[in-house]
Write an enzyme that holds these catalytic residues in place. Structure first.
Site, short mmCIF file in Angstrom:
data_model
loop_
_atom_site.label_atom_id
_atom_site.label_comp_id
_atom_site.label_asym_id
_atom_site.label_seq_id
_atom_site.Cartn_x
_atom_site.Cartn_y
_atom_site.Cartn_z
N SER A 15 -1.93 6.14 68.91
CA SER A 15 -0.62 6.65 69.34
C SER A 15 0.01 5.61 70.25
O SER A 15 -0.53 5.30 71.33
CB SER A 15 -0.77 7.97 70.10
N HIS A 40 0.71 6.30 64.98
CA HIS A 40 1.28 7.60 65.35
C HIS A 40 2.38 7.37 66.39
O HIS A 40 2.15 6.68 67.39
CB HIS A 40 0.17 8.48 65.91
N ASP A 42 5.10 9.19 68.87
CA ASP A 42 5.42 10.46 69.53
C ASP A 42 6.86 10.48 70.02
O ASP A 42 7.23 9.71 70.91
CB ASP A 42 4.47 10.66 70.72
N MET A 44 9.70 12.64 71.86
CA MET A 44 9.87 13.78 72.78
C MET A 44 11.29 13.80 73.33
O MET A 44 11.84 12.73 73.63
CB MET A 44 8.87 13.67 73.94
N HIS A 73 5.77 11.98 64.87
CA HIS A 73 5.51 13.33 65.36
C HIS A 73 6.70 13.76 66.21
O HIS A 73 6.88 13.28 67.33
CB HIS A 73 4.20 13.29 66.17
N MET A 75 8.47 16.02 68.53
CA MET A 75 8.36 17.10 69.52
C MET A 75 9.75 17.32 70.09
O MET A 75 10.03 17.00 71.26
CB MET A 75 7.34 16.70 70.60
N MET A 144 -2.58 20.44 67.33
CA MET A 144 -2.55 19.88 68.69
C MET A 144 -3.78 20.35 69.45
O MET A 144 -4.04 21.55 69.55
CB MET A 144 -1.30 20.33 69.45
N ASP A 182 -4.59 15.94 67.17
CA ASP A 182 -3.87 15.07 68.11
C ASP A 182 -4.05 15.58 69.54
O ASP A 182 -3.65 16.71 69.85
CB ASP A 182 -2.38 15.09 67.73
N GLY A 204 -4.54 8.06 71.69
CA GLY A 204 -3.59 7.26 72.47
C GLY A 204 -4.28 6.54 73.61
O GLY A 204 -4.62 5.36 73.54
N SER A 205 -4.53 7.29 74.69
CA SER A 205 -5.12 6.66 75.88
C SER A 205 -6.52 6.13 75.60
O SER A 205 -6.92 5.10 76.15
CB SER A 205 -5.14 7.66 77.04
C1 DX5 Z 1 0.84 14.40 73.10
C2 DX5 Z 1 1.06 13.47 71.92
C3 DX5 Z 1 -0.15 12.71 71.54
C4 DX5 Z 1 -0.61 11.75 72.60
C5 DX5 Z 1 -2.10 11.69 72.51
O1 DX5 Z 1 1.96 15.18 73.29
O2 DX5 Z 1 1.48 14.20 70.79
O3 DX5 Z 1 0.02 12.03 70.30
O4 DX5 Z 1 -0.11 10.45 72.44
O5 DX5 Z 1 -2.56 10.95 73.59
P1 DX5 Z 1 -4.06 11.04 74.05
O6 DX5 Z 1 -4.88 10.51 72.89
O7 DX5 Z 1 -4.11 10.17 75.25
O8 DX5 Z 1 -4.36 12.48 74.32
ZN ZN Z 2 1.43 13.11 68.78
#
Ligand code: DX5
Ligand code: ZN
Length: 230
Positions: A15, A40, A42, A44, A73, A75, A144, A182, A204-205
């Site tokens: 991500s 991926h 994100d 928002m 994705h 959101m 999620m 995710d 992601g992290s």
């Molecule tokens: C959260 C996102 C994820 C996020 C995941 O709202 O949809 O895709 O980047 O990050 P980690 O892997 O750090 O939880």
């Molecule tokens: Zn996501």
């Protein structure tokens, strides 16, 4: 190309939310060189989730820098208004939240008619049963495993039950959608996620907040593949 031919083995999708937005091409190129085929993204809006990230111009820039499939994705509220712009920008797959779509059936058909692969997402508080009538419309279902809005949150274990329920519904209905998960994926839980039945894991992290993201991605991929063939 069938969606299943995209990925016969489990995939770890980095991500970019946790990457350096000033150097996205530099962040993703080494991953692709190591074999990463999907990224991926994100999106928002500060309304559906309490955070703001990026829009179609960033997807268009990433599209120029990357050959990977872009898994966008959304959101956001009222996704129908923005889906064509994200597809024009280069999104290959687009997922929308069940909770954000009053006319979910229409929105999923719209994504496909505009030329992207449709996916539907459920938050941790939303039951799998709410998807029963759209499972035949999607190429993937995204579960999620954190409440969306931020990277780096803790994995919610109950999401494994949702993966198992989706595996059961997929079999019972004779469908072929991919199951994606995710949020909070790490080396400590990736094996359990794959064993529950997920094919695509977003990280992601766990990838970008490490000294060598490519090595970490490769290690997560190796662990996912090993869990998938046992
Ligand atoms: C959260 C996102 C994820 C996020 C995941 O709202 O949809 O895709 O980047 O990050 P980690 O892997 O750090 O939880
Ligand atoms: Zn996501």
């Amino acid at each position: 190309m069938s969606i299943l031919s995209l990925s016969l083995m489990p995939e770890i999708l980095p991500s970019i939310l946790s990457a350096d937005f000033a150097h996205l091409g530099a962040a993703t190129a080494p991953l692709e060189a190591a074999g990463c085929k999907m990224l991926h993204v994100d999106v928002m809006d500060g309304h559906f989730v309490p955070n703001i990230t990026l829009g179609p111009p960033v997807v268009a820039s990433l599209r120029k820098a990357s050959k990977a499939q872009l898994d966008v994705h959304l959101m956001i509220e009222n996704p129908d208004a923005y889906i064509p712009d994200f597809i024009k920008a280069g999104a290959d797959l687009i997922s929308v939240h069940q909770e954000a779509c009053v006319h979910l059936d229409r929105t999923l058909r719209f994504i496909r008619s505009e030329g992207a692969r449709p996916g539907v997402v459920i938050n941790p508080g939303t039951p799998v049963a709410t998807l029963e009538d759209v499972l035949g419309l999607v190429d993937f279902v995204l579960v999620m495993s954190v409440n969306p809005g931020f990277g780096g949150q803790k994995f919610i274990p109950h999401s494994l039950n949702k993966i198992r329920q989706l595996v059961e519904r997929r079999k019972a209905l004779g469908l072929q959608f991919i199951i994606e998960l995710d949020g909070g994926v790490t080396k400590d839980n990736v094996e359990a996620v794959v064993k529950a039945g997920a094919e695509w894991m977003v990280a992601g992290s766990a990838v970008f907040n490490t000294v060598n993201p490519t090595d970490t991605w490769a290690e997560l991929t190796r662990m996912a593949n090993a869990a998938g063939i046992q």
